[in-house]
Design an enzyme around this catalytic site. Structure first.
Site, PDB file in Angstrom:
ATOM      1  N   ARG A 191       0.830  -1.224   0.000  1.00 62.58           N
ATOM      2  CA  ARG A 191       0.000   0.000   0.000  1.00 62.58           C
ATOM      3  C   ARG A 191       0.860   1.269   0.000  1.00 62.58           C
ATOM      4  O   ARG A 191       0.531   2.270   0.630  1.00 62.58           O
ATOM      5  CB  ARG A 191      -0.971   0.002   1.190  1.00 62.58           C
TER       6      ARG A 191
ATOM      7  N   LYS B  80      -1.032   4.476  -1.111  1.00 61.31           N
ATOM      8  CA  LYS B  80      -1.933   4.959  -0.053  1.00 61.31           C
ATOM      9  C   LYS B  80      -1.147   5.774   0.978  1.00 61.31           C
ATOM     10  O   LYS B  80      -1.537   6.887   1.351  1.00 61.31           O
ATOM     11  CB  LYS B  80      -2.601   3.767   0.633  1.00 61.31           C
TER      12      LYS B  80
ATOM     13  N   ILE C 199     -23.975   7.411  11.418  1.00 59.45           N
ATOM     14  CA  ILE C 199     -24.142   6.139  10.707  1.00 59.45           C
ATOM     15  C   ILE C 199     -23.490   4.977  11.445  1.00 59.45           C
ATOM     16  O   ILE C 199     -23.861   3.828  11.251  1.00 59.45           O
ATOM     17  CB  ILE C 199     -23.607   6.258   9.266  1.00 59.45           C
ATOM     18  N   GLY C 200     -22.504   5.254  12.319  1.00 60.78           N
ATOM     19  CA  GLY C 200     -21.969   4.144  13.106  1.00 60.78           C
ATOM     20  C   GLY C 200     -20.543   4.309  13.557  1.00 60.78           C
ATOM     21  O   GLY C 200     -20.254   4.263  14.751  1.00 60.78           O
TER      22      GLY C 200
ATOM     23  N   TRP D 242     -19.228  -7.593  -0.316  1.00 59.81           N
ATOM     24  CA  TRP D 242     -17.909  -7.043   0.011  1.00 59.81           C
ATOM     25  C   TRP D 242     -16.935  -8.125   0.458  1.00 59.81           C
ATOM     26  O   TRP D 242     -15.935  -7.840   1.103  1.00 59.81           O
ATOM     27  CB  TRP D 242     -18.042  -5.940   1.057  1.00 59.81           C
TER      28      TRP D 242
ATOM     29  N   HIS E 191     -28.679   1.182   6.371  1.00 60.98           N
ATOM     30  CA  HIS E 191     -27.994   2.286   5.697  1.00 60.98           C
ATOM     31  C   HIS E 191     -27.577   1.834   4.306  1.00 60.98           C
ATOM     32  O   HIS E 191     -27.089   0.723   4.134  1.00 60.98           O
ATOM     33  CB  HIS E 191     -26.754   2.713   6.489  1.00 60.98           C
TER      34      HIS E 191
ATOM     35  N   HIS F 261     -16.908  12.276   2.765  1.00 57.61           N
ATOM     36  CA  HIS F 261     -15.734  11.891   1.980  1.00 57.61           C
ATOM     37  C   HIS F 261     -14.817  13.080   1.718  1.00 57.61           C
ATOM     38  O   HIS F 261     -13.754  12.925   1.132  1.00 57.61           O
ATOM     39  CB  HIS F 261     -16.172  11.261   0.658  1.00 57.61           C
TER      40      HIS F 261
END
Length: 758
Positions: free
Chosen positions: A16, A19, A434-435, A564, A644, A697
């Site tokens: 990665r 990233k 949302i969590g 997923w 969701h 985002h």
């Protein structure tokens, strides 16, 4: 040389690296020059991996700092007005991530994968002009290092099909403005070498296209294929069949077609037309979307069948799509069960499979060298072993799922919601999230250290509970009404559950790019699924014990867990999904019996699992809705079930969402305005809805005024009694310095609106 071809390759790096350097750059801890240096090293390494594996057709321009569709916007100068005053990397990353002054461009799923692309924003006013710098530089870079590449481009028809018109028109109206830019680009490319293969990706062709789209194919490829005799155009489609487009493309001067024969088996019906045209056929047989070892004997049989119609000399062996969708290499998987590991193949291993299949097909087993012979024998042995392994088959699970009769909740929504409103006593415009909350470096380190065995469970548990306490204290101080525990113990919303379900495997380094620098490590389903013990009850009940407010239990739904994950390919997906649903119904029962009154069952990936062809949609909807309802079937009427969904256009599936029968649905609408919400009103949707009022985002912090305006826009569509207020997705990837002011502003905005409504 074997005729071996790869559609595209992962770019994030085997550790990665991309990233990490991007996130350092965004945090102002390194310069963009460092990003460029790391990227250059990665490109060279990835090209060499492919060359050393014996791959003949290697791509350039499949690399991207963020997203290839965004790169195409830059190439065409398709830049939204709000970013026009920016340049270079500031322009590029602002389009992707937003900045202090402007919201980011919308992001949505790349067909039915878990990769996200940036949605181009087009307008009749746009002035397109060519910027070929990236494309030309990468080709030259490869050539300087002794590697001749094909050049990958996203095709003009797919680009338009994936775009949106900000001035409300049809994107395909802009075809005549965009096509000349592609012609100009191909002229520039033709100057680079005596002969160049240009792979033009047109995955939009695998969908059910209207005649107006199909009618663009011939004029487009007649023109593009005639730009220069030096260029050989390959049109690539993947994820499904593209019979309609193939019938047209064979009558254009293109060099070849790259087709997916795994997920688009109907492509076999196009063989005669391809044979008559004498075009090259790039046969996608090595799975670019899943991690199972290729059955090489089966692949050879398919190639032999194809070669009965298409001349062998016109065939090349390829991945089914870009290997972007698979992890990089198995080399770092040191903790995985050795038997299971023999069944797997990541991107690097798939290169060897493509080479070996190609060599066997074109030159025969007698021409394999000693190493290749051993690899072939290992492949046969691994596939045989997998068919009979006791790790895979669990008769108890199969029988329980077959006999499971509780297929939905007993009470209607109208009756449930009255009971829930009375019991839970939440206000109109109730606030929640949302969590997940930010996964800080300290949280990640503690989780990582525990996995490595460097700290005890007691230390790890203390760290997680300390963080849960922090999340609860902030939410109470902020004034949020329905709380979450923040999910510090969860590495990923699917992997976390996969690690606790029997029949699931997981990796150390199986990272796959989701968008930009965001990587996920999907678990994989190799066997029959069951839940040995409760997965979330201890953490959620601890959190509930620390507050008098309602604490939401957080689960990932069966369809999202399926979509997923890398799913076993020896059993139908709907049967696997049902096994997960039955396991989740037990978890929901345990949560409610432990005193948890609201349980959110996220189906973030519900839409992305949709088949690309209309003919297959009803079957998918039937079992996907069935399995959500099975999962929540154990919920009592007083237990409120939330779900969701994100990255979804709901217009075409609103009836399906209704059929899921959740009490509350939260949806992602911040980047796309209220258009998504209007459909809920149009169909008379009864259940409660939490439209996201700001985009998580992007690092920007929305003001109170902006959020008040957004809430008022929601109230123009749905009544206050039906609305919940929340961000549009989980906050895991954000930083506390962004989250705290954003949520405080959200609560303040709700308070202002409530005051006005009084």
């Amino acid at each position: 040389m074997s005729k071996s071809y790869v559609i595209g390759f992962p770019r994030i790096g085997e550790q990665r690296e991309l990233k990490k350097v991007l996130e350092q750059y965004w945090s102002k801890n390194c310069s963009f020059k460092e990003v460029e240096n790391v990227s250059k090293q990665l490109r060279l390494k990835h090209w060499k991996y492919q060359k050393d594996a014996g791959i003949e057709y290697i791509s350039s321009n499949d690399f991207s700092y963020y997203d290839n569709v965004l790169d195409t916007c830059i190439m065409l100068n398709a830049i939204p007005k709000r970013f026009k005053n920016l340049e270079n990397e500031e322009l590029y990353f602002s389009m992707a991530r937003g900045n202090k002054n402007s919201v980011a461009m919308e992001m949505t799923k790349w067909f039915n994968t878990n990769y996200h692309y940036i949605v181009p924003e087009l307008s009749l006013e746009d002035e397109y002009k060519l910027n070929a710098t990236k494309i030309i530089n990468e080709f030259k870079e490869a050539k300087e290092n002794g590697i001749k590449t094909k050049i990958n481009l996203i095709g003009p028809i797919t680009f338009l099909g994936l775009s949106k018109r900000v001035d409300r028109g049809d994107t395909y109206e802009l075809h005549s403005k965009i096509l000349p830019i592609y012609e100009e680009l191909l002229k520039e490319i033709s100057k680079l070498d005596e002969e160049i293969i240009v792979q033009i990706d047109e995955p939009i062709f695998v969908k059910d296209n209207e005649q107006k789209v199909l009618s663009l194919i011939k004029p487009t490829y007649d023109k593009l294929a005639k730009v220069s005799s030096k260029l050989k155009i390959v049109v690539a489609t993947y994820f499904e069949h593209s019979i309609e487009a193939t019938k047209i493309l064979v009558n254009t001067p293109i060099f070849g077609l790259a087709l997916d024969f795994l997920y688009g088996k109907k492509n076999l019906e196009s063989l005669e037309a391809i044979a008559e045209s004498n075009k090259k056929l790039i046969v996608g047989l090595v799975d670019g979307r899943n991690i199972w070892k290729n059955d090489i004997e089966k692949s050879i049989n398919i190639l032999e069948e194809i070669s009965k119609k298409v001349e062998k000399e016109n065939i090349l062996v390829s991945s089914s799509c870009s290997l972007l969708h698979t992890p990089f290499t198995l080399r770092y998987e040191t903790k995985m069960d050795e038997q299971i590991k023999t069944w797997l193949s990541y991107a690097e291993e798939k290169l060897d499979e493509i080479h070996l299949i190609s060599k066997l097909f074109f030159h025969g087993k007698e021409n394999l060298n000693e190493i290749e012979n051993k690899d072939f024998e290992k492949n046969i042995q691994a596939n045989e072993n997998r068919k009979s392994s006791t790790l895979i088959h669990d008769e108890t699970v199969k029988q329980r799922v077959q006999d499971f009769k509780k297929l939905s909740r007993d009470e209607k929504f109208e009756d449930r919601i009255k009971i829930q409103r009375e019991l839970l006593k939440y206000e109109d415009l109730a606030t929640t999230t949302i969590g997940s909350f930010p996964q800080t470096p300290e949280v990640r380190k503690s989780r990582r250290d525990f996995k490595k065995g460097e700290i005890s469970y007691e230390t790890y548990e203390k760290d997680m509970k300390t963080y849960i306490d922090y999340c609860i204290a902030f939410q109470e101080e902020c004034g949020i009404e329905v709380l979450v525990h923040g999910e510090p113990e969860r590495n990923d919303m699917v992997e976390y559950f996969g690690e606790q379900l029997k029949g699931y495997g997981f990796s150390q380094n199986g990272w796959v790019q989701s968008y930009g620098s965001r990587c996920v490590k999907p678990p994989f389903i190799f066997g029959d699924i069951s839940r040995p013990k409760a997965m979330t009850v201890d953490w959620i009940t601890y959190a509930q014990s620390k507050t008098d407010k309602i604490m939401k239990g957080m689960l990932t739904g069966p369809v999202t867990i399926l979509n997923w994950s890398f799913v076993r390919d020896d059993k139908p997906r709907d049967e696997v999904s049902k096994q997960i649903a039955v396991a989740l119904s037990d978890e929901i029962d345990d949560l409610q019996n432990a005193g948890i009154k609201i349980i959110q069952v996220d189906e973030a990936a519900f839409k992305e699992g949709y088949p690309l062809r209309e003919e297959n949609i009803k079957t998918y909807e039937d079992w996907a809705v069935r399995d959500f309802k099975i999962a929540v079937s154990s919920a009592k009427p007083e237990t409120q079930i939330h779900t969701h969904m994100c990255y979804s256009e709901f217009n075409d599936i609103i009836k399906t969402i209704e059929a899921m029968d959740a009490d509350v649905i939260s949806i992602e609408t911040a980047r796309s305005g209220n258009e998504l919400l209007k459909i809920f009103k149009e169909v008379g949707y009864k259940q409660e809805v939490g439209p996201g009022i700001y985009d998580i985002h992007s690092p920007r912090i929305p003001s109170v005024e902006e959020l008040v305006t957004q809430i008022k826009l929601l109230l123009e569509v749905l009544p206050k009694e039906q609305l919940w207020i929340n961000p549009d997705c989980g906050l895991k990837t954000r930083k506390w310095e962004e989250v705290k002011p954003s949520l405080k502003n959200m609560v303040e905005a709700v308070n202002q609106v409530r005051e006005e409504l009084k």
